[in-house]
Design an enzyme around this catalytic site. Structure first.
Site, PDB file in Angstrom:
ATOM      1  N   GLY A  41       0.713  -1.372   0.054  1.00 19.85           N
ATOM      2  CA  GLY A  41      -0.022  -0.089   0.072  1.00 19.85           C
ATOM      3  C   GLY A  41       0.851   1.119   0.057  1.00 19.85           C
ATOM      4  N   GLU A  96       4.281   4.377   5.725  1.00 18.38           N
ATOM      5  CA  GLU A  96       3.071   3.545   5.621  1.00 18.38           C
ATOM      6  C   GLU A  96       1.939   4.342   5.116  1.00 18.38           C
ATOM      7  OE1 GLU A  96       1.722   0.980   5.960  1.00 18.38           O
ATOM      8  OE2 GLU A  96       1.896  -0.245   8.039  1.00 18.38           O
ATOM      9  N   ASP A  97       0.988   3.512   4.659  1.00 18.91           N
ATOM     10  CA  ASP A  97      -0.195   3.951   4.135  1.00 18.91           C
ATOM     11  C   ASP A  97      -1.034   4.510   5.054  1.00 18.91           C
ATOM     12  OD1 ASP A  97      -0.721   1.311   4.660  1.00 18.91           O
ATOM     13  OD2 ASP A  97      -1.518   0.674   2.756  1.00 18.91           O
ATOM     14  N   ASP A 100      -4.160   1.786  11.585  1.00 13.93           N
ATOM     15  CA  ASP A 100      -5.595   1.530  12.019  1.00 13.93           C
ATOM     16  C   ASP A 100      -5.522   1.308  13.342  1.00 13.93           C
ATOM     17  OD1 ASP A 100      -8.103   1.015  11.489  1.00 13.93           O
ATOM     18  OD2 ASP A 100      -7.753  -1.256  10.920  1.00 13.93           O
ATOM     19  N   LYS A 128      -6.367   6.534  11.392  1.00 13.39           N
ATOM     20  CA  LYS A 128      -7.811   6.297  11.893  1.00 13.39           C
ATOM     21  C   LYS A 128      -7.826   6.183  13.631  1.00 13.39           C
ATOM     22  CE  LYS A 128      -8.912   2.822   9.077  1.00 13.39           C
ATOM     23  NZ  LYS A 128      -9.857   1.920   8.286  1.00 13.39           N
ATOM     24  N   PHE A 149     -13.602   1.946   6.041  1.00 13.43           N
ATOM     25  CA  PHE A 149     -12.392   1.408   5.304  1.00 13.43           C
ATOM     26  C   PHE A 149     -12.102   2.238   4.074  1.00 13.43           C
ATOM     27  CE2 PHE A 149     -10.113  -1.859   2.806  1.00 13.43           C
ATOM     28  CZ  PHE A 149      -9.469  -2.731   3.883  1.00 13.43           C
ATOM     29  N   ASP A 156      -5.982  -0.715  -0.792  1.00 16.69           N
ATOM     30  CA  ASP A 156      -6.652  -2.022  -1.219  1.00 16.69           C
ATOM     31  C   ASP A 156      -7.853  -2.580  -0.585  1.00 16.69           C
ATOM     32  OD1 ASP A 156      -4.924  -3.542   0.217  1.00 16.69           O
ATOM     33  OD2 ASP A 156      -5.666  -5.218  -0.798  1.00 16.69           O
ATOM     34  N   ARG A 162      -6.165   0.009  -5.857  1.00 13.34           N
ATOM     35  CA  ARG A 162      -4.777   0.747  -5.341  1.00 13.34           C
ATOM     36  C   ARG A 162      -4.735   1.974  -6.324  1.00 13.34           C
ATOM     37  NH1 ARG A 162      -2.268  -2.396  -1.386  1.00 13.34           N
ATOM     38  NH2 ARG A 162      -2.370  -4.570  -1.831  1.00 13.34           N
TER      39      ARG A 162
END
Ligand code: IMP
Ligand code: MG
Length: 178
Positions: A41, A96-97, A100, A128, A149, A156, A162
């Protein structure tokens, strides 16, 4: 499943990536940076970010798999691809993408810290905060997003989406075929 509300527009992504690149360049001035992208990601964000950084930098990748369901990680992480070279004494920035629960990053930070880098920081495109289970030192964050999400710009769902040029929420509709 389909593409829902847009959470971050392409222009805002580009603008924020530019700002982050400037801040990171200022922080590491006179030093050489070692960027670690977390596959898959973060690749999209990383390649844009790296072009906004003007200190010398190298890049390497790690791939990790988190045991758990498709939308919830468990905190038990397996390394699928490790770095090609040691990082001891290096100024390391994990890219990092999305953060969470934070469990994956928590594991990565512990693992990489044990390899004795000179410094170890994190730059995450998205976070998040509502979902966080562990407190983490995230030095640079692109955007805080609500508890949805997210897909697009590298993120993805089941390996799709993506390539979207924006970040959107995944819409889970029970109303029959979209
Ligand atoms: P965490 O361990 O719960 O923080 O999540 C770790 C990984 O799960 C992230 O690096 C992403 O690859 C993936 N992930 C978490 N939330 C999302 C999301 O909203 N969309 C896509 N992938 C996500
Ligand atoms: Mg990831």
């Amino acid at each position: 499943m389909r593409i829902g509300k847009i959470l971050v527009q392409p222009d805002d992504l580009a603008h924020r990536v530019q700002e982050l690149g400037r801040e990171i360049s200022a922080e590491y001035e006179g030093r050489e940076l070692f960027l670690i992208g977390v596959l898959k990601g973060a690749v999209f964000f990383l390649s844009d970010l790296m072009r906004e950084i003007d200190v010398p930098c190298q890049v390497d990748f790690m791939a990790v798999a988190s045991y758990g369901s498709s939308t919830d990680s468990s905190g038990v992480v397996r390394i699928l691809k490790d770095l090609d070279a040691p990082i001891d004494g290096r100024d390391v920035l994990i890219v990092e993408d999305i953060v969470d629960s934070g469990l994956t990053l928590n594991y990565l930070l512990k693992t990489l810290k044990a390899r004795n880098p000179a410094t170890l920081e994190v730059c995450a495109l998205l976070t998040k905060p509502e979902r966080r289970k562990v407190d983490l030192p995230i030095r640079w964050t692109g955007f805080e997003i609500p508890n949805r999400f997210a897909i697009g710009y590298g993120l993805d769902h089941a390996e799709r989406y993506r390539n979207l040029p924006y970040v959107a929420a995944l819409e889970v509709s029970d109303a029959g075929p979209a």
